[in-house]
Write a protein that holds these residues in place. Sequence first.
Motif, short mmCIF file in Angstrom:
data_model
loop_
_atom_site.label_atom_id
_atom_site.label_comp_id
_atom_site.label_asym_id
_atom_site.label_seq_id
_atom_site.Cartn_x
_atom_site.Cartn_y
_atom_site.Cartn_z
N UNK A 81 0.86 -1.19 0.00
CA UNK A 81 0.00 0.00 0.00
C UNK A 81 0.89 1.23 0.00
N UNK A 82 0.34 2.32 -0.52
CA UNK A 82 1.13 3.53 -0.67
C UNK A 82 0.39 4.70 -0.06
N UNK A 83 1.12 5.53 0.69
CA UNK A 83 0.55 6.77 1.22
C UNK A 83 1.31 7.92 0.58
N UNK A 84 0.55 8.81 -0.07
CA UNK A 84 1.18 9.90 -0.82
C UNK A 84 1.31 11.14 0.05
N UNK A 89 -5.17 15.37 -2.70
CA UNK A 89 -5.46 14.82 -4.03
C UNK A 89 -5.61 13.30 -3.98
N UNK A 90 -5.10 12.70 -2.93
CA UNK A 90 -5.09 11.24 -2.86
C UNK A 90 -6.40 10.67 -2.32
N UNK A 91 -7.18 11.52 -1.62
CA UNK A 91 -8.50 11.08 -1.15
C UNK A 91 -9.53 11.53 -2.17
N UNK A 162 5.50 8.37 1.07
CA UNK A 162 6.32 9.39 0.42
C UNK A 162 6.11 10.73 1.12
N UNK A 163 7.04 11.10 1.97
CA UNK A 163 6.95 12.36 2.73
C UNK A 163 5.53 12.61 3.23
N UNK A 164 4.97 11.66 3.97
CA UNK A 164 3.55 11.76 4.31
C UNK A 164 3.23 12.92 5.25
N UNK B 189 -3.05 6.97 -7.10
CA UNK B 189 -3.57 6.31 -5.90
C UNK B 189 -4.40 5.09 -6.29
N UNK B 190 -5.29 5.30 -7.25
CA UNK B 190 -6.17 4.21 -7.68
C UNK B 190 -5.35 3.07 -8.29
#
Lengths: 267, 292
Positions: A81-84, A89-91, A162-164, B189-190
């Motif tokens: 899983x990735x957290x940007x 913009x990611x939600x 990534x620099x969350x 993200x998707x």
Amino acid sequence: MTTTLLEVDDLRHTYRTRQGDQTVLDGINFDVQRGEFVSIVGPSGCGKTTLLRTLSGLLRPTGGTITLSGNVITGVPKGLAMVFQDYRASLFPWRRVGANVEFPLLGRVSKAERRARTLESLSAVGLADAADKYAWQLSGGMQQRVAIARALAMRPELLLMDEPFASVDAQTRSDLEDLLLRVREQFDMTILFVTHDVDESVYLSTRVLSLSKAPTVKTADVPVPLTFPRDQIHTRENPSFVETRSEVARLIRQASPGGLAAAAGAH
Amino acid sequence: MESSRPAVLTASKSIGPISPPGETGSRIESTRGARANERTVVAARGVAGVLCFLALWEVVARYDLLPRDVLPPASTTLVHAAQLLGDRSFLGQIGSTLWAALLGYVLALAIAVPAGLVLGLSDRLHAATATVVELIRPLPPVGLVPLLVLVVGQGIEMKAAVVALGCVWPLLINTIHGVHSTDGTAKATARSFGWSRGTVAIRVVWPSAVPSVLTGVRITVSVALILCVGAEFIGGSRDGLGSWLLQQSMLPGGIDTVCAGVVVAGALGLLVNGAVTALERRFAAWAHREDS
Ligand SMILES: Nc1ncnc2c1ncn2[C@@H]1O[C@H](COP(=O)(O)OP(=O)(O)OP(=O)(O)O)[C@@H](O)[C@H]1O
Ligand SMILES: [Mg+2]
């Protein structure tokens, strides 16, 4: 006892643009063992985001191999899983918080399971009450917690970040750091964390990797001799913390342009 | 292509449904109550505007500032309009126009939205078709009426074709614009969920594009009615509001009836617009949120 989760072997990436080719990653090698918390620090523009994008399978590197749980990565692998950094913009703004958290599970697990995992993940980040709000109705720190909850709901073996915490205030940042260490225990994840904050990297990690400026290679691999749980006051006062953070800071300075010139002059 | 984008943007800004002009600067509490209040105020202003307009119209007509046989007084026209609403044959004409407009509009949507999604997602296809689209787009649909009459006759097919030709381009361009405005991080993200490009298109790109598609709908629905009436006028249709207006205008004293018919048509446009606003509130409210 420890097993290797991630192996990065001679990873290279060259961006081909109209202005010409730009080699960003120039042969990166490292392994990550299960259960580790590895931070990656390096000067701005050295290719940290590029590195995470290749590790997550979003970007196909121009050279080298990445192996996750024994399988060579060719696309987005399972168990990751990735957290940007850009939580805004990611939600997805047309979905409520709960719907955002369960989004990656659509079509993969049953509705009951989705609901259970959503509740569990949101509770883990202290946002069980916010499920019916829209993410844009929450503060920045809360939004990043939603993004973390969504990653948790995926039950990843490896969490890439990534620099969350780069765009929240100092107090929120400390809170988020401690929250991350808590959920790491609770969900038993391995974490690869990009930051350009040296203190943060040492505070969170079991190991810090430092990168040179582009074309980028790994310049150091520093173990952090500190135990868990960590504490914002006591850990940061600990002589081992101070020593490790100085060492990492020195390594980064040497990797930055001024540092290199100085090093060459001293030679 | 480039030049059309700012126009689309301005359109969506200036007629955005939720933030009324002049209040965008201040941060409004986005609670339901505040929103409802805000809406009441806007509606009240609208009603006040209409009343002022009617009063002006009445004065201009009563004091013969314009000749009586050009402009009957507002009061007479409104009474006439109310009578028309009880007139079966008139309602039949309206129905015929609405049916043709709806048919043409559905056709335009059925072409523009899927095509817009595909062209928005594929830069190659977009580049390949852009010139052709730019070539066809400026053709005025009403100008094509004589040709269409020759090909499909003067009936509903002709009217629907004019409507479709006029509405398909703004719908297409707004859909493409919506697809292009999908956030890169949102797509990344998707994809990090392990989704295929097709799944990302359906679950992320399409919902992101919906507000822009609805802006296209808002721009085109009233145009659809106008085009349909225009096509009836020019194409010599036997039924529909356009041909009815033409017939009435030739009768002695028919100007009263014509004005009343125009008022009814205007009210119809208002209703359709209201329906689009409701759609936007339901499906595009998030795009007009005040978080930044
Ligand atoms: N899609 C792209 N096409 C071409 N060049 C790119 C692309 N993405 C990044 N780059 C270039 O690659 C280099 C590394 O970018 P990257 O975003 O990976 O750095 P970073 O270490 O994450 O920087 P920061 O600390 O500022 O986030 C930069 O010089 C950037 O301009
Ligand atoms: Mg970056």
